[in-house]
Design a protein around this motif. Structure first.
Motif, PDB file in Angstrom:
ATOM      1  N   ILE A 395       0.805  -1.217   0.000  1.00 47.12           N
ATOM      2  CA  ILE A 395       0.000   0.000   0.000  1.00 47.12           C
ATOM      3  C   ILE A 395       0.841   1.271   0.000  1.00 47.12           C
ATOM      4  N   THR A 396       2.106   1.134   0.293  1.00 45.04           N
ATOM      5  CA  THR A 396       2.979   2.314   0.334  1.00 45.04           C
ATOM      6  C   THR A 396       3.469   2.673  -1.060  1.00 45.04           C
ATOM      7  N   SER A 397       3.964   1.703  -1.791  1.00 42.66           N
ATOM      8  CA  SER A 397       4.399   1.986  -3.158  1.00 42.66           C
ATOM      9  C   SER A 397       3.192   1.991  -4.095  1.00 42.66           C
ATOM     10  N   GLY A 398       2.112   1.356  -3.655  1.00 38.35           N
ATOM     11  CA  GLY A 398       0.917   1.292  -4.484  1.00 38.35           C
ATOM     12  C   GLY A 398       0.892   0.118  -5.444  1.00 38.35           C
ATOM     13  N   LYS A 399       1.992  -0.639  -5.522  1.00 38.72           N
ATOM     14  CA  LYS A 399       2.034  -1.748  -6.494  1.00 38.72           C
ATOM     15  C   LYS A 399       1.179  -2.916  -5.997  1.00 38.72           C
ATOM     16  N   PHE A 400       0.381  -3.455  -6.918  1.00 38.84           N
ATOM     17  CA  PHE A 400      -0.494  -4.567  -6.546  1.00 38.84           C
ATOM     18  C   PHE A 400      -0.436  -5.634  -7.634  1.00 38.84           C
ATOM     19  N   VAL A 401      -0.779  -6.854  -7.259  1.00 40.44           N
ATOM     20  CA  VAL A 401      -0.856  -7.942  -8.237  1.00 40.44           C
ATOM     21  C   VAL A 401      -2.155  -8.710  -8.035  1.00 40.44           C
ATOM     22  N   PHE A 402      -2.600  -9.397  -9.083  1.00 38.99           N
ATOM     23  CA  PHE A 402      -3.635 -10.416  -8.956  1.00 38.99           C
ATOM     24  C   PHE A 402      -3.358 -11.450 -10.044  1.00 38.99           C
ATOM     25  N   SER A 403      -3.640 -12.717  -9.761  1.00 43.44           N
ATOM     26  CA  SER A 403      -3.199 -13.804 -10.639  1.00 43.44           C
ATOM     27  C   SER A 403      -4.355 -14.446 -11.382  1.00 43.44           C
ATOM     28  N   ALA A 404      -4.290 -14.403 -12.701  1.00 40.33           N
ATOM     29  CA  ALA A 404      -5.359 -14.982 -13.529  1.00 40.33           C
ATOM     30  C   ALA A 404      -5.302 -16.496 -13.482  1.00 40.33           C
ATOM     31  N   SER A 405      -6.455 -17.144 -13.466  1.00 38.44           N
ATOM     32  CA  SER A 405      -6.485 -18.611 -13.517  1.00 38.44           C
ATOM     33  C   SER A 405      -7.205 -19.101 -14.773  1.00 38.44           C
ATOM     34  N   GLU A 406      -7.814 -18.198 -15.513  1.00 34.04           N
ATOM     35  CA  GLU A 406      -8.422 -18.550 -16.799  1.00 34.04           C
ATOM     36  C   GLU A 406      -8.352 -17.292 -17.651  1.00 34.04           C
ATOM     37  N   ALA A 407      -7.612 -17.374 -18.775  1.00 30.62           N
ATOM     38  CA  ALA A 407      -7.419 -16.166 -19.584  1.00 30.62           C
ATOM     39  C   ALA A 407      -7.276 -16.524 -21.064  1.00 30.62           C
ATOM     40  N   TYR A 408      -7.502 -15.547 -21.912  1.00 31.06           N
ATOM     41  CA  TYR A 408      -7.469 -15.756 -23.355  1.00 31.06           C
ATOM     42  C   TYR A 408      -6.785 -14.589 -24.035  1.00 31.06           C
ATOM     43  N   MET A 409      -6.220 -14.848 -25.209  1.00 36.76           N
ATOM     44  CA  MET A 409      -5.715 -13.754 -26.044  1.00 36.76           C
ATOM     45  C   MET A 409      -6.889 -13.261 -26.873  1.00 36.76           C
ATOM     46  N   VAL A 410      -6.864 -11.969 -27.150  1.00 37.06           N
ATOM     47  CA  VAL A 410      -7.913 -11.380 -27.983  1.00 37.06           C
ATOM     48  C   VAL A 410      -7.242 -10.700 -29.165  1.00 37.06           C
ATOM     49  N   GLU A 411      -7.783 -10.946 -30.342  1.00 38.27           N
ATOM     50  CA  GLU A 411      -7.247 -10.278 -31.516  1.00 38.27           C
ATOM     51  C   GLU A 411      -8.408  -9.798 -32.368  1.00 38.27           C
ATOM     52  N   LYS A 412      -8.341  -8.552 -32.767  1.00 42.59           N
ATOM     53  CA  LYS A 412      -9.383  -7.930 -33.566  1.00 42.59           C
ATOM     54  C   LYS A 412     -10.774  -8.212 -32.992  1.00 42.59           C
ATOM     55  N   GLY A 413     -10.876  -8.028 -31.714  1.00 45.98           N
ATOM     56  CA  GLY A 413     -12.177  -8.132 -31.060  1.00 45.98           C
ATOM     57  C   GLY A 413     -12.686  -9.528 -30.787  1.00 45.98           C
ATOM     58  N   LYS A 414     -11.856 -10.565 -31.125  1.00 47.64           N
ATOM     59  CA  LYS A 414     -12.335 -11.918 -30.908  1.00 47.64           C
ATOM     60  C   LYS A 414     -11.345 -12.724 -30.059  1.00 47.64           C
TER      61      LYS A 414
END
Lengths: 479, 447
Positions: A395-414
Motif C-alpha cells: 500500500i505504500t508503493s501502491g504496487k499490486f498484483v492479482f493472478s489470472a487462472s483462466e485467460a485468453y488472447m484477444v485479436e481484432k475483437g475476438k
C-alpha cells in the motif's frame, strides 16, 4: 432485543455474568488517559466435510470461545484476551490492557444502551439444517457430476464448510451490541489430465445462509461443471504473453482488482498514519470518469456482509471513489476519531484473540453503460481474464498484483486461444485512471473471498462489471 | 461451552489430561486416537514515531483430537482446555466417524515408529525482560531506522516473545511434550522523495534472545533497505538471469517442498510426480533435513504423529532421495512416513563461497529480486508468475531500483537452472539458504 438475548444466553449465562459484571470489568480497563475500552465476547462453532478419491474421508468440528479486551488512549492500544469467559479472567485482561497508559485516575462507564444493527441474515445455525447424510450427498453429487462431465477428469476434491458465530460487544461509551452470524461455503476443485499434462479448475460459492441453499440452487452440479470447464480450457492453454497490454476483465470475482489496487490503500489506519499511496488525496482524481467504487457491508446474505461490525457499529455502504474522485476511507472507531470523522462500520477482527482494524466488507464497482460484447469487440490486441486466484498489494508503493487462472488472447475483437494464468501487476492510484470502458453487467463474486491483513483473515466479497483497462503489465513467459 | 463448574487445566498437567482423553475415547468405541494440545503465551509490543503504539498479551490454547472407528476418521478441536471440553471434542469426533467412509490408508502412524525416547533439544530460552524494557528496545530500534532525512514515516518497530508448548498423545501409549521460545525484533520504515514512497523492513528472530541481532543494527538495516528503493523505476520486458535474495530464495525451496509433499503427490497434483530417484536440481546441490539441531528454529523431537524425527538428505547431488510424507500420504503412495507430518524440520543446503556481491558481479546483467508479491505459483504445473521489485544489474553492478515488474518461468526449469547459491545464508527460519541465482526467467515490465 432478540439477538442480544441469544448472545447473552450463549456467552454470558454459562458463567453467570450479568451486565453489571461487564460494567465492573470494563471499568477496570478505564482510567487516566484511557479514552475508550471495549470487550468482545465470541463463540464460534465450525465444521468442515471433505471428499477426495470418491469418498468422504474427513470431517471435523471446532468449537471455540473467548473474550478480548482493548483499552485505547489516542492512537495507542493495550490488548489482552482469554478463552475463559469468567469474571476473574475479564478483570485480569482488563488490567493487562489498561497498562498501556501510565497515568492513574478513574473514568466512568456510561450507562448501557443497546445498539441494534441490520437484519441481513438469520441467526439460525446453518450446521444443523441438513443431516450428515445430506451433507455427504452434496459432496458425492458434485463428485459424480464432475467425473461424468469429462473422462479427462482425474481428481475431484469437494469441500463443505460452515460456521455459526455469536458475538457480543460492550463498549465504555455504554454501547451494547450483538450479532449472530452464519457462514457457509461449498467448493469443487478438479484436476484434468491429457497426454501427461495436468491442469486445475475450481469453482465455489457461499454466503451468510445455510447449506439448503446449495441444494435449492443445484450448486453441486453447477460448481462441478464449471470447475471441469475451467480445467479443460487450461489443458489447451498456451504460454501467456509478457509485457504491457490492453486487458479486459470479466465481471464478478475479477473485482479482486479493486480489493488490491485501491481497497487496502483506502483503509483508515494506513491513511491516518500517512503510509498509503492514497494518503491526503481525498478530493483528487484517482480513476477515470464513470468509475464509482463502494464498500458495502449491508447486502443481504453476502459473505462479506455484517449486521454490525466488530465494534458494534452498524455497517454502511461507503462511497470510496465517485465518478473517479476519491471520496473517503474505511474507518473503525479509533482511526475515525483520529481522522476527525466517524467509524464507517469497517472495524473488524479475525477473533476475540485479535485486535480490530479497518477491513473491507463487500468492495465493488458500480455498473457502467457498455455491453460486455462491445467491450471485447473494441480490443485490437489484448488479454482477456475471467477467473483469478488471489492478489496482494504494497500500500505504500501502491504496487499490486492479482493472478489470472483462466485467460485468453484477444485479436481484432475476438477470443483466439486460451493462455496460462499469469500474474498481472499495476499501480493502484494509476490503474483505475486507465479504465477505458465499464460494462453494464455488475456481478458480485460467488462468496469465496478471504482477506488477509497483518496476519488476520476475514471473509469478504468483491465485484465489478466487465472492464477494459488500457495498459497493465501481464507477467507471462512469452516476451 | 464452559460452565462455572469446569476448571481449566494448567500447562503442567496436560500430559495426564491427554492420556485420560485417549482412555475415554477407547471406552467410547475408538479403535485408535491421537490428541494434541498447544499453548502460545507471551507478548508483543510496538512503538511508532518514538512512542508506544500497542501492547498485546498473548495466551492462546488449543486442543485437537482425531479418532478412528475402524478405518473411518473423525476430528474435532477446541480452544477450551478442560477435561469436559476435550471429552466433548472426542464425542464430536466419534459422531463424525460414524458417517465418514472407511479409508484403507487411514490411521495413526505405526507404533514401531513412535519416538518413545525423544531427545531434549534445548528449544526453550526465556527472555527475562518486562514489556517496558521490550518497548524501550523497540523505540531504540525505530530511532536507528529513522536516522536519515529520507525516512519520512514509520510503520513502527516491534518486539515479541512467545513460549509455545506442545503436548501429544496417542493410543500406542506414546505421550510427548516439548516447549520452545521465539523472540523477535522487527522494524518497518518508509522513505519518500518526489517519485513517491517506498517501504521495507528487517527483523531478527531466534529461540534465544542472546542470539538476536542488536536492535540498532536491525533498525539500520531496515533504513538502508528502504532508502535504496527510492526512485525506483519500471523496466522493459526481457529474459535475463535472476538472483533471489536469501529470504526469497527460501520461498523457492518452499515451492519445491510443496511439490514433493505427500498430499500433492497422492493426488497427482504436482509437477514433480514420480521424481524420486530423478535429478531435479544441479548435481552440486544437496538439501538436508536436520530435525535435532539443538536450539534451532525448526527443530522437533517428534513430528505431529509422534513419529521419531531423524536426519536425512532430501536431495543428494541433485537427485531427489525421498518425499515429504506423513503416515496417510505415505500409505497412499505405498511408502513409509518420513516423519514430516506437520512439515519439514531445519533445512540446510549446499552453498558456494561466493558472497552476494560476487554473485552480482558474476551475473553481469540481470535482476536482483528483493521483494515478491502475489500467489502465482501453480504446484500442479510448476508455472510461476509473481510480482516483483528489486535492482537492475548491469556490468556486474547494481544500477538502479526497479518496480512494477513480474518474473515468470516454470519451477521445474528454474530448479534445473540454478547456477549458484551464495554463502549469505539467512538463518531466520526453518529453511536456511543463501541467495540463489537462476540462469533465465522472463521479466515483464511496463515500459
Amino acid at each position: 432485543m432478540e439477538i442480544l438475548d441469544i448472545a447473552r444466553s450463549q456467552l454470558l449465562s454459562p458463567t453467570g455474568l450479568s451486565d453489571e459484571d461487564i460494567n465492573k470489568a470494563l471499568s477496570a480497563a478505564l482510567g487516566g488517559s484511557i479514552d475508550a475500552a471495549d470487550m468482545y465476547f465470541q463463540s464460534v462453532t465450525r465444521e468442515s466435510w471433505s471428499l477426495d478419491d470418491g469418498i468422504v474421508k474427513d470431517a471435523s468440528f471446532n468449537l471455540q470461545h473467548g473474550v478480548g479486551v482493548r483499552a485505547m488512549s489516542g492512537d495507542k492500544t493495550g490488548f489482552a484476551y482469554s478463552d475463559d469467559i469468567a469474571m476473574s479472567a475479564l478483570l485480569e485482561s482488563s488490567q493487562a490492557a489498561r497498562s498501556i497508559a501510565k497515568s492513574s485516575g478513574a473514568n466512568d462507564m456510561q450507562a448501557w444502551k443497546v445498539q441494534s444493527g441490520h437484519s441481513l441474515y438469520t441467526p439460525d445455525n446453518p450446521l444443523s439444517v441438513l443431516s450428515e447424510n445430506q451433507k455427504m450427498d452434496l459432496l458425492r453429487q458434485a463428485d459424480a457430476t464432475a467425473r461424468a462431465a469429462d473422462p479427462r477428469i482425474k481428481q475431484v476434491m469437494v469441500s463443505l464448510l460452515g460456521s455459526h458465530e455469536v458475538v457480543l460487544i460492550a463498549r465504555s461509551d455504554g454501547t451494547l451490541a450483538a450479532d449472530v452470524r452464519p457462514l457457509v461455503r461449498f467448493n469443487v476443485s478438479v484436476i484434468a489430465e491429457q497426454n501427461g499434462r495436468r491442469e486445475q479448475g475450481s469453482m465455489g460459492g457461499g454466503g451468510r445462509y445455510n447449506y439448503s441453499e446449495f441444494i435449492a440452487s443445484d450448486s453441486a452440479d453447477e460448481f462441478a461443471r464449471e470447475a471441469v470447464r475451467q480445467a479443460i480450457v487450461n489443458l489447451d492453454a498456451k504460454e501467456a504473453p509478457a509485457g504491457n497490454m490492453v486487458i479486459v476483465l470479466g465481471p464478478g470475482w475479477p473485482g479482486v482488482l479493486l480489493h488490491e489496487a485501491i481497497g487496502h490503500g483506502l483503509e483508515g489506519d494506513f491513511n491516518r498514519k500517512g503510509t498509503s499511496a492514497f494518503s491526503g488525496r481525498i478530493g483528487e482524481r484517482v480513476a477515470s470518469p464513470g468509475v464509482t467504487v463502494v464498500d458495502d457491508g449491508t447486502i443481504a446474505n453476502r459473505r462479506g456482509s455484517l449486521n454490525i461490525d466488530d465494534e458494534g457499529t452498524p455497517t454502511k455502504c461507503t462511497t470510496l471513489i465517485e465518478d473517479g474522485i476519491l471520496k473517503g476511507y474505511m474507518q473503525d472507531r479509533m482511526n475515525g476519531k483520529l481522522s476527525n470523522t466517524k467509524s464507517t462500520g469497517n472495524g473488524r477482527r479475525e477473533s476475540y484473540a485479535h485486535q480490530t482494524m479497518p477491513r473491507m466488507t463487500n468492495t465493488y464497482m458500480l455498473a457502467g453503460q457498455h455491453d460486455p460484447e462491445e467491450i471485447l469487440a473494441s480490443v485490437d490486441k489484448g488479454f482477456y481474464a475471467v477467473n483469478f486466484g488471489g492478489g496482494q498489494v504494497d500500500i505504500t508503493s501502491g504496487k499490486f498484483v492479482f493472478s489470472a487462472s483462466e485467460a485468453y488472447m484477444v485479436e481484432k475483437g475476438k477470443i483466439t486461444y486460451p493462455v496460462k494464468g499469469a500474474t498481472l501487476i499495476g499501480d493502484g492510484p494509476d490503474v483505475l485512471t486507465r479504465v477505458g470502458m465499464i460494462g453494464n453487467d455488475l456481478k458480485l463474486d460467488a462468496g469465496v473471498g478471504t482477506c488477509g491483513k497483518e496476519g488476520q483473515s476475514v471473509p469478504v466479497g468483491v465485484g465489478q462489471p466487465t472492464l477494459r483497462i488500457d495498459g497493465i503489465t501481464v507477467g507471462g513467459t512469452q516476451a | 461451552m464452559s460452565n462455572n463448574l469446569e476448571k481449566t487445566i494448567s500447562d503442567d498437567s496436560l500430559q495426564s489430561l491427554l492420556s485420560q482423553a485417549v482412555d475415554y475415547a477407547k471406552t467410547k468405541g475408538a479403535d485408535a486416537i491421537e490428541v494434541a494440545a498447544s499453548n502460545d503465551k507471551g507478548y508483543s509490543v510496538t512503538a511508532r514515531l518514538g512512542e508506544v503504539e500497542t501492547v498485546e498479551h498473548h495466551n492462546q490454547r488449543s486442543m485437537a483430537v482425531t479418532v478412528y472407528r475402524g478405518q473411518a476418521k473423525g476430528s474435532a478441536s477446541t480452544n477450551i482446555v478442560s477435561p469436559e471440553a476435550i471429552n466433548r471434542a472426542v464425542d464430536s469426533a466419534l459422531d463424525i466417524a460414524k458417517f465418514t467412509a472407511e479409508d484403507e490408508c487411514a490411521g495413526i502412524a505405526e507404533s514401531d515408529l513412535m519416538a518413545f525416547d525423544y531427545p531434549e533439544l534445548n528449544l526453550e530460552h526465556p527472555w527475562e525482560i518486562e514489556t517496558d524494557q521490550a518497548l524501550e528496545k523497540a523505540i531504540i530500534c525505530e530511532q536507528a531506522a529513522r536516522d536519515d532525512t529520507r525516512i519520512v514515516n514509520s510503520e513502527g518497530a516491534s518486539v515479541s516473545s512467545i513460549t509455545t508448548q506442545l503436548t501429544y498423545a496417542n493410543s500406542h501409549g506414546f505421550i510427548g511434550e516439548y516447549r520452545g521460545t521465539r523472540h523477535s525484533v522487527s522494524c518497518s520504515v518508509i522513505a519518500g522523495d518526489d517519485n513517491g514512497m517506498q517501504r521495507d523492513y528487517w527483523y531478527t528472530l531466534d529461540r534465544n534472545a542472546k542470539n538476536l541481532q542488536n536492535v540498532e543494527e536491525v533498525g539500520a538495516i531496515a533504513r538502508e533497505r528502504t532508502v535504496r528503493r527510492l526512485s525506483s523505476q519500471g523496466m522493459k520486458t526481457c529474459s535475463v538471469p535472476i538472483l533471489f535474495e536469501p529470504p526469497l530464495a527460501r520461498s523457492l525451496i518452499g515451492h519445491l517442498f510443496s511439490a514433493i509433499s505427500g498430499s500433492a503427490l497422492y493426488r497427482q497434483a504436482s509437477f514433480l510426480l514420480d521424481s524420486k530417484g530423478k535429478k531435479i536440481l544441479p548435481e552440486w546441490i544437496t538439501i538436508k533435513e536436520l530435525p535435532h539441531m539443538l536450539g534451532a528454529l525448526g527443530s522437533v523431537p517428534f513430528d505431529n504423529e509422534g513419529v521419531r524425527t531423524q536426519e536425512r538428505n532430501i536431495v543428494e547431488n541433485g537427485v531427489l532421495q525421498g518425499y515429504i510424507l506423513g503416515s496417510y500420504s505415505a500409505r497412499k503412495l505405498g511408502m513409509q512416513t518420513t516423519a514430516n507430518a506437520g512439515g519439514v524440520h531445519n533445512i540446510q543446503m549446499t552453498h558456494s563461497d561466493l558472497t552476494q556481491q560476487e554473485l552480482i558481479k558474476n551475473m553481469g546483467k540481470g535482476l536482483l529480486v528483493t521483494e515478491l508479491i502475489g500467489h502465482g505459483v501453480n504446484t500442479v504445473t510448476g508455472d510461476y508468475s509473481r510480482g516483483a521489485a528489486g535492482f537492475w544489474v548491469e556490468n556486474g553492478e547494481i544500477q538502479h531500483p526497479v518496480h512494477e515488474i513480474t518474473i515468470a518461468g516454470n519451477l521445474a526449469d528454474m530448479f534445473q537452472s540454478i547456477s549458484a547459491v551464495g554463502n549469505d545464508t539467512d538463518t531466520r527460519g526453518n529453511v536456511q539458504c543463501g541467495s540463489i541465482l537462476i540462469d533465465n526467467m522472463t521479466i515483464a515490465g511496463s515500459s
